[in-house]
Design a protein around this motif. Structure first.
Motif, PDB file in Angstrom:
ATOM      1  N   THR A 278      19.512 -37.675 -17.079  1.00  0.00           N
ATOM      2  CA  THR A 278      20.638 -36.845 -17.522  1.00  0.00           C
ATOM      3  C   THR A 278      20.771 -35.596 -16.672  1.00  0.00           C
ATOM      4  OG1 THR A 278      20.355 -37.637 -19.804  1.00  0.00           O
ATOM      5  CG2 THR A 278      21.626 -35.613 -19.479  1.00  0.00           C
ATOM      6  N   ILE A 279      19.658 -34.914 -16.452  1.00  0.00           N
ATOM      7  CA  ILE A 279      19.686 -33.689 -15.643  1.00  0.00           C
ATOM      8  C   ILE A 279      20.126 -34.005 -14.218  1.00  0.00           C
ATOM      9  CG2 ILE A 279      18.246 -31.862 -14.642  1.00  0.00           C
ATOM     10  CD1 ILE A 279      16.572 -31.981 -17.232  1.00  0.00           C
ATOM     11  N   THR A 280      19.598 -35.096 -13.660  1.00  0.00           N
ATOM     12  CA  THR A 280      19.975 -35.498 -12.299  1.00  0.00           C
ATOM     13  C   THR A 280      21.472 -35.768 -12.202  1.00  0.00           C
ATOM     14  OG1 THR A 280      17.793 -36.503 -11.952  1.00  0.00           O
ATOM     15  CG2 THR A 280      19.562 -37.169 -10.461  1.00  0.00           C
ATOM     16  N   ALA A 281      21.999 -36.532 -13.165  1.00  0.00           N
ATOM     17  CA  ALA A 281      23.431 -36.868 -13.157  1.00  0.00           C
ATOM     18  C   ALA A 281      24.288 -35.611 -13.301  1.00  0.00           C
ATOM     19  CB  ALA A 281      23.738 -37.861 -14.275  1.00  0.00           C
ATOM     20  N   ILE A 282      23.880 -34.705 -14.191  1.00  0.00           N
ATOM     21  CA  ILE A 282      24.647 -33.474 -14.404  1.00  0.00           C
ATOM     22  C   ILE A 282      24.684 -32.635 -13.131  1.00  0.00           C
ATOM     23  CG2 ILE A 282      24.636 -31.246 -15.600  1.00  0.00           C
ATOM     24  CD1 ILE A 282      23.643 -32.740 -18.092  1.00  0.00           C
ATOM     25  N   ILE A 283      23.533 -32.516 -12.466  1.00  0.00           N
ATOM     26  CA  ILE A 283      23.471 -31.723 -11.231  1.00  0.00           C
ATOM     27  C   ILE A 283      24.399 -32.308 -10.168  1.00  0.00           C
ATOM     28  CG2 ILE A 283      21.977 -31.089  -9.287  1.00  0.00           C
ATOM     29  CD1 ILE A 283      19.676 -30.833 -11.289  1.00  0.00           C
ATOM     30  N   ILE A 284      24.379 -33.630 -10.024  1.00  0.00           N
ATOM     31  CA  ILE A 284      25.214 -34.274  -9.003  1.00  0.00           C
ATOM     32  C   ILE A 284      26.699 -34.137  -9.354  1.00  0.00           C
ATOM     33  CG2 ILE A 284      25.815 -36.487  -7.939  1.00  0.00           C
ATOM     34  CD1 ILE A 284      22.863 -37.248  -8.164  1.00  0.00           C
ATOM     35  N   VAL A 285      27.055 -34.337 -10.617  1.00  0.00           N
ATOM     36  CA  VAL A 285      28.454 -34.201 -11.033  1.00  0.00           C
ATOM     37  C   VAL A 285      28.939 -32.772 -10.806  1.00  0.00           C
ATOM     38  CG1 VAL A 285      30.017 -34.242 -13.013  1.00  0.00           C
ATOM     39  CG2 VAL A 285      28.385 -36.113 -12.684  1.00  0.00           C
ATOM     40  N   LEU A 286      28.090 -31.798 -11.140  1.00  0.00           N
ATOM     41  CA  LEU A 286      28.449 -30.398 -10.899  1.00  0.00           C
ATOM     42  C   LEU A 286      28.607 -30.129  -9.407  1.00  0.00           C
ATOM     43  CD1 LEU A 286      26.131 -28.518 -13.437  1.00  0.00           C
ATOM     44  CD2 LEU A 286      28.624 -28.691 -13.547  1.00  0.00           C
ATOM     45  N   GLY A 287      27.649 -30.645  -8.614  1.00  0.00           N
ATOM     46  CA  GLY A 287      27.650 -30.351  -7.187  1.00  0.00           C
ATOM     47  C   GLY A 287      28.729 -31.053  -6.397  1.00  0.00           C
ATOM     48  N   LEU A 288      29.114 -32.260  -6.825  1.00  0.00           N
ATOM     49  CA  LEU A 288      30.092 -33.035  -6.065  1.00  0.00           C
ATOM     50  C   LEU A 288      31.511 -32.962  -6.619  1.00  0.00           C
ATOM     51  CD1 LEU A 288      28.175 -36.332  -5.129  1.00  0.00           C
ATOM     52  CD2 LEU A 288      28.560 -34.308  -3.727  1.00  0.00           C
ATOM     53  N   TYR A 289      31.655 -32.507  -7.854  1.00  0.00           N
ATOM     54  CA  TYR A 289      32.998 -32.545  -8.456  1.00  0.00           C
ATOM     55  C   TYR A 289      33.397 -31.234  -9.128  1.00  0.00           C
ATOM     56  CZ  TYR A 289      37.046 -34.569 -10.875  1.00  0.00           C
ATOM     57  OH  TYR A 289      38.311 -34.847 -11.316  1.00  0.00           O
ATOM     58  N   VAL A 290      32.615 -30.806 -10.097  1.00  0.00           N
ATOM     59  CA  VAL A 290      33.031 -29.658 -10.895  1.00  0.00           C
ATOM     60  C   VAL A 290      33.124 -28.396 -10.061  1.00  0.00           C
ATOM     61  CG1 VAL A 290      32.464 -28.192 -12.872  1.00  0.00           C
ATOM     62  CG2 VAL A 290      32.071 -30.665 -13.003  1.00  0.00           C
ATOM     63  N   ILE A 291      32.055 -28.041  -9.357  1.00  0.00           N
ATOM     64  CA  ILE A 291      32.042 -26.776  -8.608  1.00  0.00           C
ATOM     65  C   ILE A 291      32.994 -26.797  -7.414  1.00  0.00           C
ATOM     66  CG2 ILE A 291      30.592 -25.221  -7.236  1.00  0.00           C
ATOM     67  CD1 ILE A 291      28.275 -25.944  -9.111  1.00  0.00           C
ATOM     68  N   PRO A 292      32.943 -27.814  -6.542  1.00  0.00           N
ATOM     69  CA  PRO A 292      33.819 -27.759  -5.354  1.00  0.00           C
ATOM     70  C   PRO A 292      35.285 -28.067  -5.618  1.00  0.00           C
ATOM     71  CG  PRO A 292      32.535 -29.775  -5.338  1.00  0.00           C
ATOM     72  CD  PRO A 292      32.027 -28.978  -6.488  1.00  0.00           C
ATOM     73  N   PHE A 293      35.593 -28.801  -6.690  1.00  0.00           N
ATOM     74  CA  PHE A 293      36.974 -29.228  -6.903  1.00  0.00           C
ATOM     75  C   PHE A 293      37.575 -28.724  -8.219  1.00  0.00           C
ATOM     76  CE2 PHE A 293      35.070 -32.719  -4.283  1.00  0.00           C
ATOM     77  CZ  PHE A 293      35.662 -32.321  -3.092  1.00  0.00           C
ATOM     78  N   LEU A 294      37.000 -29.114  -9.348  1.00  0.00           N
ATOM     79  CA  LEU A 294      37.582 -28.750 -10.637  1.00  0.00           C
ATOM     80  C   LEU A 294      37.621 -27.249 -10.840  1.00  0.00           C
ATOM     81  CD1 LEU A 294      36.305 -31.346 -13.291  1.00  0.00           C
ATOM     82  CD2 LEU A 294      38.556 -31.154 -12.240  1.00  0.00           C
ATOM     83  N   SER A 295      36.583 -26.548 -10.425  1.00  0.00           N
ATOM     84  CA  SER A 295      36.541 -25.098 -10.640  1.00  0.00           C
ATOM     85  C   SER A 295      37.662 -24.380  -9.892  1.00  0.00           C
ATOM     86  CB  SER A 295      35.184 -24.542 -10.201  1.00  0.00           C
ATOM     87  OG  SER A 295      34.993 -24.713  -8.808  1.00  0.00           O
ATOM     88  N   LYS A 296      38.180 -25.016  -8.854  1.00  0.00           N
ATOM     89  CA  LYS A 296      39.283 -24.432  -8.092  1.00  0.00           C
ATOM     90  C   LYS A 296      40.642 -24.830  -8.640  1.00  0.00           C
ATOM     91  CE  LYS A 296      36.586 -24.226  -3.834  1.00  0.00           C
ATOM     92  NZ  LYS A 296      36.482 -24.674  -2.421  1.00  0.00           N
ATOM     93  N   ASP A 297      40.696 -25.933  -9.378  1.00  0.00           N
ATOM     94  CA  ASP A 297      41.966 -26.392  -9.946  1.00  0.00           C
ATOM     95  C   ASP A 297      41.675 -27.308 -11.130  1.00  0.00           C
ATOM     96  OD1 ASP A 297      44.484 -27.229 -10.568  1.00  0.00           O
ATOM     97  OD2 ASP A 297      44.888 -28.242  -8.655  1.00  0.00           O
ATOM     98  N   TRP A 298      41.590 -26.728 -12.336  1.00  0.00           N
ATOM     99  CA  TRP A 298      41.268 -27.523 -13.524  1.00  0.00           C
ATOM    100  C   TRP A 298      42.414 -28.456 -13.924  1.00  0.00           C
ATOM    101  CZ3 TRP A 298      36.477 -27.878 -15.327  1.00  0.00           C
ATOM    102  CH2 TRP A 298      35.562 -26.882 -14.975  1.00  0.00           C
ATOM    103  N   GLY A 299      43.569 -28.254 -13.306  1.00  0.00           N
ATOM    104  CA  GLY A 299      44.703 -29.124 -13.599  1.00  0.00           C
ATOM    105  C   GLY A 299      44.586 -30.499 -12.975  1.00  0.00           C
ATOM    106  N   ILE A 300      43.564 -30.698 -12.117  1.00  0.00           N
ATOM    107  CA  ILE A 300      43.374 -31.999 -11.467  1.00  0.00           C
ATOM    108  C   ILE A 300      43.237 -33.106 -12.502  1.00  0.00           C
ATOM    109  CG2 ILE A 300      41.787 -33.376 -10.075  1.00  0.00           C
ATOM    110  CD1 ILE A 300      41.153 -30.853  -8.480  1.00  0.00           C
TER     111      ILE A 300
END
Length: 448
Positions: A278-300
């Motif tokens: 779970t921790i591994t998956a969360i870190i990867i999802v945050l690092g590859l999607y949430v932080i670089p993309f969603l955090s810049k445009d939550w409307g995606i």
């Protein structure tokens, strides 16, 4: 009793092979050759897929199993030969694809999947925001693919090769990995043919539905899911977390099944593995999607959801020569049924009804399987139940999806192939009467 267990294993294995063959026949033969109509083909495909998962549970229910040990080199010569043949076949297909890719250039007019992915990759390499709307084709289009759906293709952009090589390369790695693992299959016959089954599944796809390989990247998703099945037979939480995150960041198909995965590991005292995964998956999802993309445009997320609605509406109104939506009447899902029923609803109303039905049924089947496992967890190995429940869930989810594209069903077919190879690795052991020593019950175990 020993003969009864052996007969049960033999019959179950025969049924698994039968349903696997039926699944392939429905995808590539029965409907395409006019043997079965849309409805009959869809029903047979659905039940063969469902029964594959159910029979797998039956095969290993109320028996003890263990992962078979590797055999000496001499007894595996045939297996190594089969693996070598598979690798040789993949290389030969590679030479064939080299010519094919050079003569069949990617055009947006044929399919926008790979052209959109290429634009997103180029943006990333140029320091631009990949998920911005695309206007390169003369109209506004959302770049709505998840990171692991498009990001691996940056390799192709860096090497200046055809993007489809990434798809083929990823599937080949998964296929070879699965083939090598088949060396531990106890049955000499299955040990020999497992690699050929893996290769044959791809060859049948290529021979009967080449556009899936030419115009889509779904075989990359198939590779993820094949490795996912392998991961369920591993103890490494990090490995499971990585591949689960790849699946979640490529398609959302896995989402409603994930609570069952967590429940299975939790109640079987594999909690460390669960927490690490779970921790591994969360870190990867945050690092590859949430932080670089969603955090810049939550409307995606919202725009992506609306894009899927628009795409579904297009397919439901894109009629063939018989005045039927072409993608709904391919014998691969139940969307055709919703299209032909409910006369009081307009097209969008029928699509929304199907979406709600898919959501309810996917969640419900997950809950029911979780309840069953709670009461029967001592009678079936949790790894077997994990892969079987995933097959059952995926069948329900895909057959009620709003547009049952053939390439989506191919992913489920490769899951079937991977499950068949992985479950064959287990050896059934016969339980002898327990010997009580003090407060302990010690079973005497002999091999079947």
């Amino acid at each position: 009793m020993e003969n009864g267990i052996k007969n049960k294993q033999l019959i179950s294995t025969g049924l698994l092979i039968t349903f696997m063959l039926l699944e392939n026949a429905c995808l590539y033969c029965f409907f395409n050759n006019g043997i079965l109509s849309t409805g009959k083909n869809a029903l047979l495909l659905f039940f063969s897929s469902m029964l594959f998962g159910i029979v797998l549970i039956y095969k290993f229910y109320n028996v003890a199993i263990q992962d078979a040990a590797p055999r000496p080199f001499k007894s595996n010569i045939i297996s190594y030969t089969m693996i070598l043949l598979v690798i040789t076949g993949l290389v030969m297909l590679g030479f064939q694809y080299d010519t094919f890719f050079r003569t069949h250039k990617l055009e947006h007019s044929s399919s926008d999947i790979i052209p959109v992915i290429q634009i997103m990759c180029r943006r990333l390499l140029n320091g631009q925001f990949p998920a911005s709307p695309i206007t390169d084709f003369g109209f506004r289009q959302e770049a709505n693919y998840l990171p692991m759906h498009w990001m691996p293709y940056t390799i192709a952009e860096l090497l200046r090769i055809d993007s489809r090589w990434v798809t083929y390369g990823a599937w080949s790695i998964a296929a070879i990995w699965l083939s090598i693992r088949s060396i531990k299959i106890p049955s000499p016959t299955l040990r020999a043919i497992a690699p050929l089954i893996i290769f044959a599944s791809y060859y049948v796809l290529q021979s009967n539905n080449l556009p899936i390989l030419e115009l889509t990247v779904e075989i990359l998703i198939s590779a993820y899911y094949m490795v996912l099945i392998i991961s369920f037979n591993q103890k490494s939480g990090i490995f499971q977390g990585i591949i689960i995150s790849f699946c979640l960041l490529s398609r959302y198909s896995l989402v409603f099944w994930m609570p069952l995965y967590c429940f299975i590991l939790f109640v079987t005292n594999n909690r460390k593995q669960l927490y690490v995964a779970t921790i591994t998956a969360i870190i990867i999802v945050l690092g590859l999607y949430v932080i670089p993309f969603l955090s810049k445009d939550w409307g995606i997320l919202y725009r992506s959801y609306k894009t899927y609605d628009a795409a579904a509406y297009f397919e439901w109104t894109h009629l063939n020569k018989d005045k039927q939506p072409m993608q709904l009447f391919q014998g691969t899902g139940f969307a055709y049924y919703f299209y032909t029923r409910f006369p009081n609803l307009d097209i969008m109303g029928k699509i929304k009804l199907l979406q709600r039905t898919d959501l309810i049924c996917s969640v419900l089947v997950t809950i029911l399987m979780g309840i069953w496992f709670w009461f029967k967890k001592d009678k079936i190995n949790y790894k077997i139940f994990m892969i079987a429940s995933f097959k059952i869930y995926l069948t329900v989810f895909l057959f009620l999806i709003q547009v049952p594209y053939g390439y989506l069903m191919c992913v489920a077919n490769f899951v079937t192939i991977a499950i068949f190879c992985e479950q064959a690795r287990y050896r059934v052991v016969i339980k002898a009467p327990e010997v009580k020593v003090g407060d302990l019950k010690i079973p005497i175990i002999s091999r079947a």
